[in-house]
Design an enzyme around this catalytic site. Structure first.
Site, PDB file in Angstrom:
ATOM      1  N   HIS A  84       7.803  -0.918   6.135  1.00  9.46           N
ATOM      2  CA  HIS A  84       6.769  -1.011   5.702  1.00  9.46           C
ATOM      3  C   HIS A  84       6.870  -1.282   4.465  1.00  9.46           C
ATOM      4  O   HIS A  84       7.737  -1.702   3.662  1.00  9.46           O
ATOM      5  CB  HIS A  84       6.126   0.925   4.958  1.00  9.46           C
ATOM      6  CG  HIS A  84       6.220   2.021   6.039  1.00  9.46           C
ATOM      7  ND1 HIS A  84       6.258   1.553   7.784  1.00  9.46           N
ATOM      8  CD2 HIS A  84       5.849   3.230   6.272  1.00  9.46           C
ATOM      9  CE1 HIS A  84       5.498   2.598   8.303  1.00  9.46           C
ATOM     10  NE2 HIS A  84       6.145   3.638   7.655  1.00  9.46           N
ATOM     11  N   CYS A  93       7.200   8.891   4.996  1.00 10.41           N
ATOM     12  CA  CYS A  93       7.830   7.627   4.611  1.00 10.41           C
ATOM     13  C   CYS A  93       7.257   6.921   3.728  1.00 10.41           C
ATOM     14  O   CYS A  93       8.491   6.876   2.659  1.00 10.41           O
ATOM     15  CB  CYS A  93       7.995   7.079   5.972  1.00 10.41           C
ATOM     16  SG  CYS A  93       6.174   6.896   6.888  1.00 10.41           S
TER      17      CYS A  93
END
Ligand code: A2P
Length: 352
Positions: free
Chosen positions: A248, A135
């Site tokens: 994130h 990711c």
């Protein structure tokens, strides 16, 4: 609803349908109108017999088994590395193409590692499995590639601020429970994470190698090079888990061979696919994980000259780890396979 404009319909299975990424895969397949003739939801024995919503319907969840991949065209797998290692070859042998979200096959030279905004052409060489990158790597690749295309980047120094969602649905619940416990004056419990994450942070808890780098950091190094198709870029990463529920963030320092003005970089990123520029310098307003959550685009801002290096550029990036960092990237790969007629497994690979 987005229309992918595909003429055929496909038999799709989601392995790991009950997880955080699984839920997002269901939502994205529906909202992007992916042409599905049949949808199979697969998980562990624990979830067999439960149901999950898809559009207006409730669909049954089955325990994954050898027969589960019969008559399936595409498997979207997000159930962890060991589950993928076990089941992906069986799915390929049954004739399905597997888009795998785990790290199991990413660095396998025969498996393409694809970010559709960066290296869609790599998908064509698949032999049954296509890997979805890590990711944090996907988010960085989407933001850095448009600049790299104009002027190759020589070195990347990145620090990540990774949310609980990266460790799955149960980790998100664990962090919420920890926050409630701490606010009630109790000792927080840890099960998924090694230490309390609520009101805390810690370096990413993946195994550490001889050089002192954890697995997550090495994924950013090795996977970025594979996706960009070059071993020339020097990359170093520090990955940190922070008490954010979802999405994130990354502070990325880029060094080029020659100066790259922030004005030019801003113009390039403004027009880049999959990127949204978020900058209001007067208001000190830049990408935030709370605003990246649930969004498809990678938010980029704070584009500025690195005052310590004439050829350096600083950027700040936030992206939804579950969406572009996992499920959306996988669904975009499925769309790419359908659009380019790349489904079906080469006979040699299926019989392996
Ligand atoms: P289950 O819910 O039945 O455990 P997350 O990353 O959000 O924790 O989700 C992990 C996903 O992977 C879930 O859907 C989970 O199913 C699935 N999963 C975990 N272990 C296995 C396994 N051994 N076989 C099949 N699915 C698994």
């Amino acid at each position: 609803m987005e229309d992918t404009n595909l003429s055929q319909s496909y038999r799709v299975a989601i392995l790991g349908a009950t997880g955080a990424v699984g839920a997002e895969l269901l939502e994205l397949l529906y909202s992007r109108n992916f042409p599905i003739s049949e949808l199979k939801l697969l998980a562990s024995e624990r979830s067999a017999g439960t149901t999950l919503p898809f559009g207006g319907e409730m669909l049954p969840v089955e325990a994954v088994s050898a027969r589960a991949f019969d008559n399936v065209d595409i498997v979207l797998a997000s159930a962890g590395g060991s589950t993928s290692k076990l089941w992906a070859p069986k799915a390929v042998a049954a004739g399905a193409v597997v888009i795998d979200n785990s790290s199991a096959f990413r660095m396998d030279a025969t498996v393409p590692l694809v970010v559709p905004e960066v290296n869609p052409q790599a998908a064509a060489s698949h032999r049954g499995i296509i890997a979805n990158p890590n990711c944090t790597t996907i988010l960085m690749a989407v933001a850095v590639w448009p600049l790299h295309k104009v002027r190759p980047v020589k070195r990347i120094v990145v620090a990540t601020y990774q949310s609980a969602s990266g460790a799955g649905a149960r980790a998100m619940e664990e962090m919420k429970a920890q926050a409630r416990a701490i606010l009630a004056g109790e000792t927080p419990k840890t099960d998924i994470f090694p230490y309390p994450l609520a009101f805390n942070l810690f370096p990413h808890n993946t195994p550490i190698n001889d050089l002192g780098y954890c697995e997550e950091e090495m994924k950013m190094v090795n996977e970025t090079r594979k996706i960009f198709g070059t071993d020339e870029i020097k990359i170093t990463a520090t990955c940190v888990r922070v008490p954010v529920l979802r999405a994130h963030s990354e502070a990325i320092n880029l060094e080029f061979a020659e100066p790259f003005s922030p004005i030019e970089a801003r113009e390039i990123l403004k027009g880049a696919i999959g990127v949204k520029l978020v900058e209001d310098w007067q208001a000190n307003y830049f990408p935030m994980p709370s605003e990246a959550s649930g969004k498809d685009d990678v938010l980029v801002g704070r584009i500025r000259q690195d005052i310590s290096h004439p050829c350096g550029l600083e950027i700040w990036v936030c992206g939804d780890q579950i969406r572009k960092g996992a499920a959306l990237n996988a669904v975009q790969i499925a769309e790419l396979l359908a659009q380019k007629d790349l489904l079906g497994v080469p006979a040699a690979a299926a019989s392996n």
